[in-house]
Write a protein that holds these residues in place. Structure first.
Motif, PDB file in Angstrom:
ATOM      1  N   MET A 256     -32.835  30.055 -56.868  1.00 14.50           N
ATOM      2  CA  MET A 256     -33.541  31.256 -57.286  1.00 14.50           C
ATOM      3  C   MET A 256     -32.827  32.519 -56.815  1.00 14.50           C
ATOM      4  N   LEU A 257     -32.404  32.526 -55.550  1.00 18.65           N
ATOM      5  CA  LEU A 257     -31.744  33.702 -54.985  1.00 18.65           C
ATOM      6  C   LEU A 257     -30.474  34.043 -55.746  1.00 18.65           C
ATOM      7  N   PHE A 258     -29.775  33.008 -56.244  1.00 18.26           N
ATOM      8  CA  PHE A 258     -28.536  33.238 -56.988  1.00 18.26           C
ATOM      9  C   PHE A 258     -28.772  33.223 -58.496  1.00 18.26           C
ATOM     10  N   ARG A 259     -30.047  33.262 -58.882  1.00 16.24           N
ATOM     11  CA  ARG A 259     -30.455  33.326 -60.284  1.00 16.24           C
ATOM     12  C   ARG A 259     -29.880  32.180 -61.097  1.00 16.24           C
ATOM     13  N   ARG A 260     -29.966  30.980 -60.514  1.00 16.44           N
ATOM     14  CA  ARG A 260     -29.536  29.771 -61.206  1.00 16.44           C
ATOM     15  C   ARG A 260     -30.730  28.928 -61.633  1.00 16.44           C
ATOM     16  N   LEU A 261     -31.917  29.452 -61.395  1.00 12.89           N
ATOM     17  CA  LEU A 261     -33.155  28.742 -61.719  1.00 12.89           C
ATOM     18  C   LEU A 261     -33.918  29.529 -62.772  1.00 12.89           C
ATOM     19  N   SER A 262     -34.298  28.864 -63.857  1.00 12.87           N
ATOM     20  CA  SER A 262     -35.100  29.534 -64.881  1.00 12.87           C
ATOM     21  C   SER A 262     -36.562  29.520 -64.461  1.00 12.87           C
ATOM     22  N   LEU A 263     -37.336  30.423 -65.037  1.00 17.33           N
ATOM     23  CA  LEU A 263     -38.755  30.483 -64.686  1.00 17.33           C
ATOM     24  C   LEU A 263     -39.468  29.207 -65.119  1.00 17.33           C
ATOM     25  N   SER A 264     -39.133  28.700 -66.302  1.00 13.20           N
ATOM     26  CA  SER A 264     -39.784  27.472 -66.769  1.00 13.20           C
ATOM     27  C   SER A 264     -39.503  26.310 -65.823  1.00 13.20           C
ATOM     28  N   GLU A 265     -38.274  26.253 -65.281  1.00 11.90           N
ATOM     29  CA  GLU A 265     -37.939  25.207 -64.311  1.00 11.90           C
ATOM     30  C   GLU A 265     -38.739  25.399 -63.024  1.00 11.90           C
ATOM     31  N   GLY A 266     -38.883  26.668 -62.601  1.00 11.48           N
ATOM     32  CA  GLY A 266     -39.640  26.965 -61.395  1.00 11.48           C
ATOM     33  C   GLY A 266     -41.097  26.563 -61.526  1.00 11.48           C
TER      34      GLY A 266
END
Length: 256
Positions: free
Chosen positions: A197-207
């Motif tokens: 998340m911190l490196f913006r490698r996680l999408s919201l849908s995945e989260g």
């Protein structure tokens, strides 16, 4: 099965300074175009085909207005999570959750939330991506959650589709407290999720899906087509923006 709906309209301890500044004891009683915010929300839910509607509120003028609108009331608990839990216990699944300050709520948004929630999902939450919000309301100033697939803001629309969704209410209070510090929520899902998340490698849908997995449910994101779905009335600036939007609608032949 047609869902029921709960409208959160509890009172803050010590009152609401914003509501009091515009001459009413609660935001639900603010009037726009001759209708209170609560009346506007109830009307939108009814237009969406929802027949069983309840208002979570304290005794007083909001409860009196709810009865005048011929909707049931459920006593508000401490915080939104407690109120949702009480409503879910009484109404059961499926249940839509929204708020009394959702002044622009439209039947289309409710329908979109229901229709885009997969049959495999226990819970869905509607959020709007920043570009959609700024396209609909360029002056909007929102708190955004930053993910690899964009910056997102909540729409105060939730769909507790199955009884299993009740598991999410138990951690609602925690998410509620950290909604403006999403890294804390990510940290609870593990170090790898936090780093992504911190490196913006996680999408919201995945989260959302990972959070659901941690709880033991199938949770999903519904992306709002209309960025105005993320606009509520929390301050005078919001109220003025909503008034301007309604004025433009009155002057737009396609809205009449």
């Amino acid at each position: 099965m047609t869902p029921s709906a709960i409208i959160l309209a509890g009172s803050r301890p010590g009152g609401d300074p914003f509501a009091e500044s515009v001459g009413v004891p609660h935001k639900a009683l603010i009037s726009l175009d001759g209708s209170t915010l609560l009346e506007r929300v109830v009307s939108a839910l009814r237009a969406a085909g929802i027949k069983r509607i309840s208002v979570s509120c304290n005794a007083g003028p909001v409860a009196e207005l709810a009865r005048a609108l011929q909707v049931a009331t459920i006593s508000a608990e401490n915080g939104p999570s407690g109120s949702v839990a009480a409503a879910f216990k009484e109404l059961g699944a499926p249940m839509i959750v929204t708020t009394s300050d959702h002044a622009l709520l439209r039947k289309e948004w409710v329908g979109e939330l229901i229709d885009k929630t997969p049959e495999t999902a226990d819970l869905s939450v509607m959020l709007a991506e920043r570009s959609a919000i700024e396209r609909a309301l360029p002056s909007a100033r929102r708190t955004y959650l930053r993910f690899s697939d964009g910056d997102w803001s909540g729409c105060n629309l939730f769909y507790l589709r199955t009884p299993r969704a009740g598991k999410a209410i138990d951690i609602w209070a925690t998410v509620e407290a950290d909604r403006k510090r999403p890294w804390r929520i990510a940290a609870r899902l593990g170090v790898s999720t936090l780093i992504q998340m911190l490196f913006r490698r996680l999408s919201l849908s995945e989260g959302v899906a990972r959070l659901g997995d941690r709880i033991g449910i199938n949770a999903t994101l519904v992306s709002a087509t209309d960025g105005l779905a993320a606009v509520d009335v929390d301050k005078l600036e919001d109220l003025e923006a909503v008034r301007q939007i309604l004025l433009e609608r009155r002057n737009d032949p396609s809205e009449n």
